[in-house]
Design a protein around this motif. Sequence first.
Motif, PDB file in Angstrom:
ATOM      1  N   ILE A   1       3.962   1.940   9.519  1.00 55.64           N
ATOM      2  CA  ILE A   1       4.455   2.061   8.148  1.00 55.64           C
ATOM      3  C   ILE A   1       5.857   1.464   8.087  1.00 55.64           C
ATOM      4  O   ILE A   1       6.614   1.533   9.053  1.00 55.64           O
ATOM      5  N   GLN A   2       6.177   0.879   6.956  1.00 56.55           N
ATOM      6  CA  GLN A   2       7.480   0.236   6.792  1.00 56.55           C
ATOM      7  C   GLN A   2       8.442   1.057   5.941  1.00 56.55           C
ATOM      8  O   GLN A   2       9.611   0.741   5.854  1.00 56.55           O
ATOM      9  N   GLY A   3       7.927   2.105   5.306  1.00 59.92           N
ATOM     10  CA  GLY A   3       8.793   2.923   4.468  1.00 59.92           C
ATOM     11  C   GLY A   3       8.287   4.337   4.329  1.00 59.92           C
ATOM     12  O   GLY A   3       7.083   4.583   4.399  1.00 59.92           O
ATOM     13  N   ILE A   4       9.230   5.254   4.151  1.00 64.45           N
ATOM     14  CA  ILE A   4       8.921   6.661   3.891  1.00 64.45           C
ATOM     15  C   ILE A   4       9.773   7.106   2.712  1.00 64.45           C
ATOM     16  O   ILE A   4      10.984   6.863   2.690  1.00 64.45           O
TER      17      ILE A   4
ATOM     18  N   LEU B   1       0.866  -1.173   0.000  1.00 64.16           N
ATOM     19  CA  LEU B   1       0.000   0.000   0.000  1.00 64.16           C
ATOM     20  C   LEU B   1       0.903   1.222   0.000  1.00 64.16           C
ATOM     21  O   LEU B   1       1.746   1.378   0.882  1.00 64.16           O
ATOM     22  N   ILE B   2       0.761   2.062  -1.020  1.00 63.20           N
ATOM     23  CA  ILE B   2       1.519   3.317  -1.095  1.00 63.20           C
ATOM     24  C   ILE B   2       0.523   4.448  -0.876  1.00 63.20           C
ATOM     25  O   ILE B   2      -0.477   4.534  -1.594  1.00 63.20           O
ATOM     26  N   ILE B   3       0.791   5.279   0.125  1.00 60.20           N
ATOM     27  CA  ILE B   3      -0.085   6.406   0.417  1.00 60.20           C
ATOM     28  C   ILE B   3       0.667   7.683   0.099  1.00 60.20           C
ATOM     29  O   ILE B   3       1.738   7.936   0.653  1.00 60.20           O
ATOM     30  N   GLU B   4       0.113   8.472  -0.799  1.00 59.13           N
ATOM     31  CA  GLU B   4       0.697   9.769  -1.161  1.00 59.13           C
ATOM     32  C   GLU B   4      -0.097  10.823  -0.406  1.00 59.13           C
ATOM     33  O   GLU B   4      -1.306  10.955  -0.569  1.00 59.13           O
ATOM     34  N   ALA B   5       0.591  11.536   0.497  1.00 57.43           N
ATOM     35  CA  ALA B   5      -0.064  12.552   1.318  1.00 57.43           C
ATOM     36  C   ALA B   5       0.795  13.806   1.355  1.00 57.43           C
ATOM     37  O   ALA B   5       1.995  13.728   1.587  1.00 57.43           O
ATOM     38  N   ASN B   6       0.187  14.954   1.123  1.00 55.80           N
ATOM     39  CA  ASN B   6       0.937  16.210   1.111  1.00 55.80           C
ATOM     40  C   ASN B   6       1.525  16.561   2.463  1.00 55.80           C
ATOM     41  O   ASN B   6       2.713  16.782   2.604  1.00 55.80           O
TER      42      ASN B   6
ATOM     43  N   GLY C   1      13.299   1.745  -2.370  1.00 54.64           N
ATOM     44  CA  GLY C   1      12.513   1.686  -1.140  1.00 54.64           C
ATOM     45  C   GLY C   1      11.426   0.629  -1.213  1.00 54.64           C
ATOM     46  O   GLY C   1      11.192  -0.111  -0.254  1.00 54.64           O
ATOM     47  N   ILE C   2      10.766   0.549  -2.356  1.00 54.39           N
ATOM     48  CA  ILE C   2       9.721  -0.465  -2.541  1.00 54.39           C
ATOM     49  C   ILE C   2      10.308  -1.865  -2.418  1.00 54.39           C
ATOM     50  O   ILE C   2       9.756  -2.729  -1.719  1.00 54.39           O
ATOM     51  N   GLU C   3      11.427  -2.103  -3.086  1.00 54.69           N
ATOM     52  CA  GLU C   3      12.064  -3.421  -3.017  1.00 54.69           C
ATOM     53  C   GLU C   3      12.451  -3.775  -1.588  1.00 54.69           C
ATOM     54  O   GLU C   3      12.259  -4.918  -1.147  1.00 54.69           O
ATOM     55  N   GLN C   4      12.997  -2.806  -0.859  1.00 53.22           N
ATOM     56  CA  GLN C   4      13.385  -3.052   0.534  1.00 53.22           C
ATOM     57  C   GLN C   4      12.170  -3.483   1.357  1.00 53.22           C
ATOM     58  O   GLN C   4      12.226  -4.464   2.093  1.00 53.22           O
ATOM     59  N   VAL C   5      11.091  -2.731   1.242  1.00 53.76           N
ATOM     60  CA  VAL C   5       9.888  -3.013   2.029  1.00 53.76           C
ATOM     61  C   VAL C   5       9.277  -4.359   1.623  1.00 53.76           C
ATOM     62  O   VAL C   5       8.888  -5.154   2.480  1.00 53.76           O
ATOM     63  N   LEU C   6       9.209  -4.644   0.335  1.00 51.02           N
ATOM     64  CA  LEU C   6       8.654  -5.919  -0.109  1.00 51.02           C
ATOM     65  C   LEU C   6       9.512  -7.103   0.340  1.00 51.02           C
ATOM     66  O   LEU C   6       9.017  -8.227   0.477  1.00 51.02           O
TER      67      LEU C   6
ATOM     68  N   VAL D   1      -0.645  -6.109   4.995  1.00 47.41           N
ATOM     69  CA  VAL D   1      -0.130  -5.316   3.887  1.00 47.41           C
ATOM     70  C   VAL D   1       1.025  -4.439   4.375  1.00 47.41           C
ATOM     71  O   VAL D   1       1.025  -3.953   5.501  1.00 47.41           O
ATOM     72  N   LYS D   2       2.029  -4.296   3.548  1.00 47.33           N
ATOM     73  CA  LYS D   2       3.157  -3.402   3.858  1.00 47.33           C
ATOM     74  C   LYS D   2       2.806  -2.010   3.357  1.00 47.33           C
ATOM     75  O   LYS D   2       2.156  -1.865   2.333  1.00 47.33           O
ATOM     76  N   ILE D   3       3.269  -0.973   4.080  1.00 45.35           N
ATOM     77  CA  ILE D   3       2.851   0.396   3.758  1.00 45.35           C
ATOM     78  C   ILE D   3       4.060   1.303   3.584  1.00 45.35           C
ATOM     79  O   ILE D   3       4.965   1.320   4.417  1.00 45.35           O
ATOM     80  N   ILE D   4       4.038   2.062   2.492  1.00 42.60           N
ATOM     81  CA  ILE D   4       5.023   3.116   2.239  1.00 42.60           C
ATOM     82  C   ILE D   4       4.270   4.436   2.156  1.00 42.60           C
ATOM     83  O   ILE D   4       3.242   4.529   1.479  1.00 42.60           O
ATOM     84  N   LEU D   5       4.782   5.429   2.831  1.00 37.36           N
ATOM     85  CA  LEU D   5       4.213   6.773   2.792  1.00 37.36           C
ATOM     86  C   LEU D   5       5.088   7.646   1.906  1.00 37.36           C
ATOM     87  O   LEU D   5       6.310   7.649   2.045  1.00 37.36           O
ATOM     88  N   ILE D   6       4.466   8.373   0.997  1.00 30.31           N
ATOM     89  CA  ILE D   6       5.167   9.363   0.180  1.00 30.31           C
ATOM     90  C   ILE D   6       4.647  10.726   0.612  1.00 30.31           C
ATOM     91  O   ILE D   6       3.445  10.968   0.582  1.00 30.31           O
ATOM     92  N   SER D   7       5.565  11.610   1.002  1.00 33.23           N
ATOM     93  CA  SER D   7       5.139  12.889   1.562  1.00 33.23           C
ATOM     94  C   SER D   7       6.134  13.994   1.229  1.00 33.23           C
ATOM     95  O   SER D   7       7.243  13.727   0.780  1.00 33.23           O
ATOM     96  N   ASN D   8       5.705  15.217   1.499  1.00 36.45           N
ATOM     97  CA  ASN D   8       6.575  16.383   1.320  1.00 36.45           C
ATOM     98  C   ASN D   8       7.582  16.522   2.452  1.00 36.45           C
ATOM     99  O   ASN D   8       8.618  17.131   2.283  1.00 36.45           O
TER     100      ASN D   8
END
Length: 127
Positions: A100-103, A52-57, A116-121, A78-85
């Motif tokens: 969350i497992q990744g930022i 699960l990739i969450i894009e949040a400002n 980052g995705i590969e690491q988390v997966l 589910v593994k979670i990566i956050l994409i943020s500012n």
Amino acid sequence: MEPSFVLLIYQNQLFAEGLESILQQNNYIVFKKAINDLKESTSDYLEKAGLLIIEANWPSPQLENLISKSVLLFKANVKIILISNLINKNIFHLVSENKIQGIVLKHCSSDEFLFGIEQVLNGKTFY
């Protein structure tokens, strides 16, 4: 390598389309949903998502509610990566609670994003 299924929850459609393109070029199968369009019926066709990739400002306390809702709707493991500012106390709380497992910061390169995705997966964290 078998393709991985990714659920991309986004705030900004244009940014999400760019992420989707990067992921598809690297053999990921992407399901996209707007943050304000999450419904239980969505889980019917997203059960395959392992990431699960969450894009949040701007990470806020409501982000934890979104993550909890997403995990309940889709699947608990589910593994979670956050994409943020930015990284702030709300993100530190999510990390300390192991929610969350990744930022990935929005200004990173596509190579860093994919790494980052590969690491988390592979069961590692990426911060």
